[in-house]
Design a protein around this motif. Structure first.
Motif, PDB file in Angstrom:
ATOM      1  N   LEU A 165      11.265   1.962  -1.730  1.00 18.09           N
ATOM      2  CA  LEU A 165      11.805   3.298  -1.974  1.00 18.09           C
ATOM      3  C   LEU A 165      10.900   4.160  -2.849  1.00 18.09           C
ATOM      4  O   LEU A 165      10.666   5.332  -2.549  1.00 18.09           O
ATOM      5  N   VAL A 166      10.413   3.618  -3.939  1.00 20.97           N
ATOM      6  CA  VAL A 166       9.501   4.370  -4.805  1.00 20.97           C
ATOM      7  C   VAL A 166       8.824   3.380  -5.742  1.00 20.97           C
ATOM      8  O   VAL A 166       9.403   2.347  -6.104  1.00 20.97           O
ATOM      9  N   ASN A 167       7.604   3.682  -6.119  1.00 22.12           N
ATOM     10  CA  ASN A 167       6.886   2.827  -7.042  1.00 22.12           C
ATOM     11  C   ASN A 167       7.324   3.096  -8.478  1.00 22.12           C
ATOM     12  O   ASN A 167       7.175   4.206  -8.989  1.00 22.12           O
ATOM     13  N   GLU A 168       7.925   2.084  -9.101  1.00 19.73           N
ATOM     14  CA  GLU A 168       8.210   2.056 -10.537  1.00 19.73           C
ATOM     15  C   GLU A 168       9.103   3.203 -11.025  1.00 19.73           C
ATOM     16  O   GLU A 168       8.792   3.908 -11.987  1.00 19.73           O
ATOM     17  N   ALA A 169      10.234   3.377 -10.369  1.00 18.62           N
ATOM     18  CA  ALA A 169      11.178   4.418 -10.784  1.00 18.62           C
ATOM     19  C   ALA A 169      11.626   4.203 -12.231  1.00 18.62           C
ATOM     20  O   ALA A 169      11.927   3.081 -12.640  1.00 18.62           O
TER      21      ALA A 169
ATOM     22  N   THR B 196       0.836  -1.195   0.000  1.00 19.08           N
ATOM     23  CA  THR B 196       0.000   0.000   0.000  1.00 19.08           C
ATOM     24  C   THR B 196       0.870   1.243   0.000  1.00 19.08           C
ATOM     25  O   THR B 196       2.056   1.201   0.328  1.00 19.08           O
ATOM     26  N   TRP B 197       0.265   2.379  -0.377  1.00 18.70           N
ATOM     27  CA  TRP B 197       0.980   3.640  -0.503  1.00 18.70           C
ATOM     28  C   TRP B 197       1.069   4.361   0.845  1.00 18.70           C
ATOM     29  O   TRP B 197       0.083   4.492   1.561  1.00 18.70           O
TER      30      TRP B 197
ATOM     31  N   GLY C 270       6.951   6.655  -2.219  1.00 17.91           N
ATOM     32  CA  GLY C 270       6.681   7.654  -3.250  1.00 17.91           C
ATOM     33  C   GLY C 270       6.323   7.015  -4.570  1.00 17.91           C
ATOM     34  O   GLY C 270       6.394   5.794  -4.734  1.00 17.91           O
ATOM     35  N   ASN C 271       5.950   7.849  -5.535  1.00 18.13           N
ATOM     36  CA  ASN C 271       5.451   7.368  -6.809  1.00 18.13           C
ATOM     37  C   ASN C 271       6.200   8.024  -7.960  1.00 18.13           C
ATOM     38  O   ASN C 271       6.341   9.255  -8.001  1.00 18.13           O
ATOM     39  N   ASN C 272       6.696   7.225  -8.887  1.00 19.79           N
ATOM     40  CA  ASN C 272       7.329   7.769 -10.081  1.00 19.79           C
ATOM     41  C   ASN C 272       6.340   8.555 -10.931  1.00 19.79           C
ATOM     42  O   ASN C 272       6.723   9.453 -11.672  1.00 19.79           O
TER      43      ASN C 272
ATOM     44  N   GLY D  65       3.139  12.527  -6.981  1.00 16.73           N
ATOM     45  CA  GLY D  65       4.343  11.829  -7.405  1.00 16.73           C
ATOM     46  C   GLY D  65       5.594  12.673  -7.251  1.00 16.73           C
ATOM     47  O   GLY D  65       5.557  13.836  -6.829  1.00 16.73           O
ATOM     48  N   ILE D  66       6.709  12.075  -7.622  1.00 19.45           N
ATOM     49  CA  ILE D  66       7.999  12.697  -7.337  1.00 19.45           C
ATOM     50  C   ILE D  66       8.239  13.982  -8.128  1.00 19.45           C
ATOM     51  O   ILE D  66       9.100  14.784  -7.765  1.00 19.45           O
ATOM     52  N   GLU D  67       7.463  14.218  -9.188  1.00 21.71           N
ATOM     53  CA  GLU D  67       7.653  15.453  -9.929  1.00 21.71           C
ATOM     54  C   GLU D  67       7.184  16.687  -9.158  1.00 21.71           C
ATOM     55  O   GLU D  67       7.539  17.817  -9.513  1.00 21.71           O
ATOM     56  N   LEU D  68       6.392  16.486  -8.091  1.00 19.49           N
ATOM     57  CA  LEU D  68       6.076  17.619  -7.229  1.00 19.49           C
ATOM     58  C   LEU D  68       7.344  18.189  -6.602  1.00 19.49           C
ATOM     59  O   LEU D  68       7.489  19.406  -6.452  1.00 19.49           O
ATOM     60  N   TYR D  69       8.251  17.302  -6.208  1.00 17.14           N
ATOM     61  CA  TYR D  69       9.535  17.756  -5.655  1.00 17.14           C
ATOM     62  C   TYR D  69      10.295  18.581  -6.692  1.00 17.14           C
ATOM     63  O   TYR D  69      10.879  19.617  -6.371  1.00 17.14           O
ATOM     64  N   ILE D  70      10.288  18.109  -7.934  1.00 13.98           N
ATOM     65  CA  ILE D  70      10.989  18.829  -9.000  1.00 13.98           C
ATOM     66  C   ILE D  70      10.356  20.196  -9.223  1.00 13.98           C
ATOM     67  O   ILE D  70      11.047  21.225  -9.315  1.00 13.98           O
TER      68      ILE D  70
END
Length: 438
Positions: free
Chosen positions: A207-211, A87-88, A148-150, A156-161
């Protein structure tokens, strides 16, 4: 009655796990507290005994907003025979989304504003994840907890970017290399790990879903290419960081399992020979090489040939979803055997009821025959949810509709059985066929 899928898969695993454990060589295992799962060579162990399992994906569990529905779902999963649930542990929103999130009851853990985020540990935030963990403990289930989520869904991780680096001229893989982004992500990882590291309900941290080098929105940059080891370096950094926080729980990467082969597979399409994305390193992963990392305790991979090869999977073509899956299973089993680490089919799915009935027994049997008695279909579904009268939009296209959990066409268990009208007689026939396949 147990579900179409899980009763059959459980029977297969129960019959063959002993052979898998006898075949694998043992290595020095890490000492962990009672109730924690650990590894021993290619196998999992719980309290000194082999631990083989059928699992379930239920990313939406923390998105439920009533404790009754969480417990009810856990009861259904437990009754199916599944032992591990993935689960997330992520859902991030922008501050501008707060009013709608509050109105709809959306679970959220991070709120972004400017170049930073704040954690929501209130009743609509991490307290909901708290209850998922406590319910798993109560029902004897273990959780793979993903940080986290790719992909863009659920923060997803692009929010960080977007917030830290800025979207202009950014590439997706900046997430894996920018020091400020890595520091921010590690702060979130620390929040989750320190909150639950004493719980034996946690099977492993993921670590992350589907990097991948690329995402839904941003493309890959020149520094994330075959052989660059961008993802391997990130996996190494983050698995070492998690291990520094928690000496006892297992850690896994969460990737789809793409290879970086010296001679990648090719296939013909539209008159041209195409290099296979799943084998040529373009995704950024190197499944076999990543397994060398000491703090990645086991390997997982995903399997969606219908989705990955739409140009090949059409009526009348020579492409076989079943045969491709058998080869994908063999390739991962060989790599895990070489690394002497356990292996899970962490996600797999096909659409179409007949496809599920015909293909799943073949895939699961082959996974067992190649020595990894751990399978986790995507995804588990239930009926009988009661929140908001059994109807609630969650986010994106996900919803609770007439008491049913989100269904993307690959959903199984009670949802599959009732929605498609599978009779008790058909269930018995499926189970008998699966057992006969031994």
């Amino acid at each position: 009655m147990r579900s179409l899928l899980y009763s059959s898969l459980l029977a297969l695993c129960g019959a063959l796990w002993a052979r898998a454990f006898a075949q694998a060589a043992a290595t020095q295992k890490r000492s962990v507290p009672p109730g924690f799962v650990t590894t021993n060579g290619r196998n999992f162990e719980l309290d000194g005994k082999p631990f083989a399992f059928v699992g379930a994906n239920a990313y939406w569990l923390p998105l439920l907003n009533t404790e009754r529905d969480v417990d009810y779902t856990m009861q259904q999963i437990q009754a199916s025979g599944a032992k591990v649930v993935r689960t997330w542990a992520f859902n991030a929103i922008n501050e501008t989304e707060l009013p709608s999130a509050t109105e709809t009851g959306l679970t959220y853990y991070q709120v972004w504003n400017s170049s930073d985020w704040v954690v929501n540990d209130g009743p609509q935030g991490l307290q909901r994840l708290d209850y998922v963990v406590s319910s798993a403990e109560k029902h004897g289930l273990k959780l793979i907890v993903t940080f986290g989520n790719n992909w863009a869904a659920y923060g997803g991780i692009e929010l960080y970017i977007n917030w830290i680096y800025g979207a202009e001229n950014a590439t997706h893989d900046i997430f894996f290399t920018d020091p400020a982004i890595i520091a921010s992500y590690q702060r979130y990882i620390k929040t989750i790990v320190e909150r639950y590291k004493e719980s034996s309900a946690v099977f492993a941290w993921e670590l992350v879903n589907e990097a991948r080098c690329t995402g839904d929105i941003l493309s890959a940059g020149p520094n994330c290419v075959p052989g660059s080891n961008t993802l391997k370096t990130w996996y190494s950094q983050q698995s070492d960081f998690v291990r520094s926080l928690d000496a006892n729980h297992m850690i896994t990467a969460g990737g789809e399992g793409q290879f970086f082969s010296a001679h990648p597979a090719e296939y013909w399409f539209d008159g041209s020979l195409v290099s296979d994305y799943n084998f040529n390193g373009q995704a950024g992963e190197d499944f076999a090489g990543d397994l060398e990392l000491p703090n990645l305790d086991f390997a997982g991979y995903h399997m969606y040939p219908q989705t990955w090869y739409p140009e090949l999977d059409f009526p009348g073509s020579n492409f076989s979803v079943e045969e491709w899956g058998l080869g994908w299973i063999s390739d991962h089993a060989s790599a895990a055997a070489k690394a002497n680490k356990p292996l899970i089919i962490e996600e797999f799915g096909v659409t179409g009821l007949q496809n599920k009935t015909d293909i799943y027994p073949s895939w699961v049997q082959h996974a067992l025959d190649t020595g990894h008695a751990r399978v986790m279909p995507w995804q588990f579904g239930v009926l009988g949810l009661t929140e908001d009268g059994g109807n609630r939009a969650i986010k994106y296209s996900d919803q609770i509709f007439r008491g049913a959990s989100p269904n993307d066409g690959k959903t199984h268990s009670t949802l599959t059985r009732h929605k498609y009208g599978i009779s008790s007689q058909r269930l018995r026939v499926f189970k008998a066929n699966a057992l006969d396949s031994h």
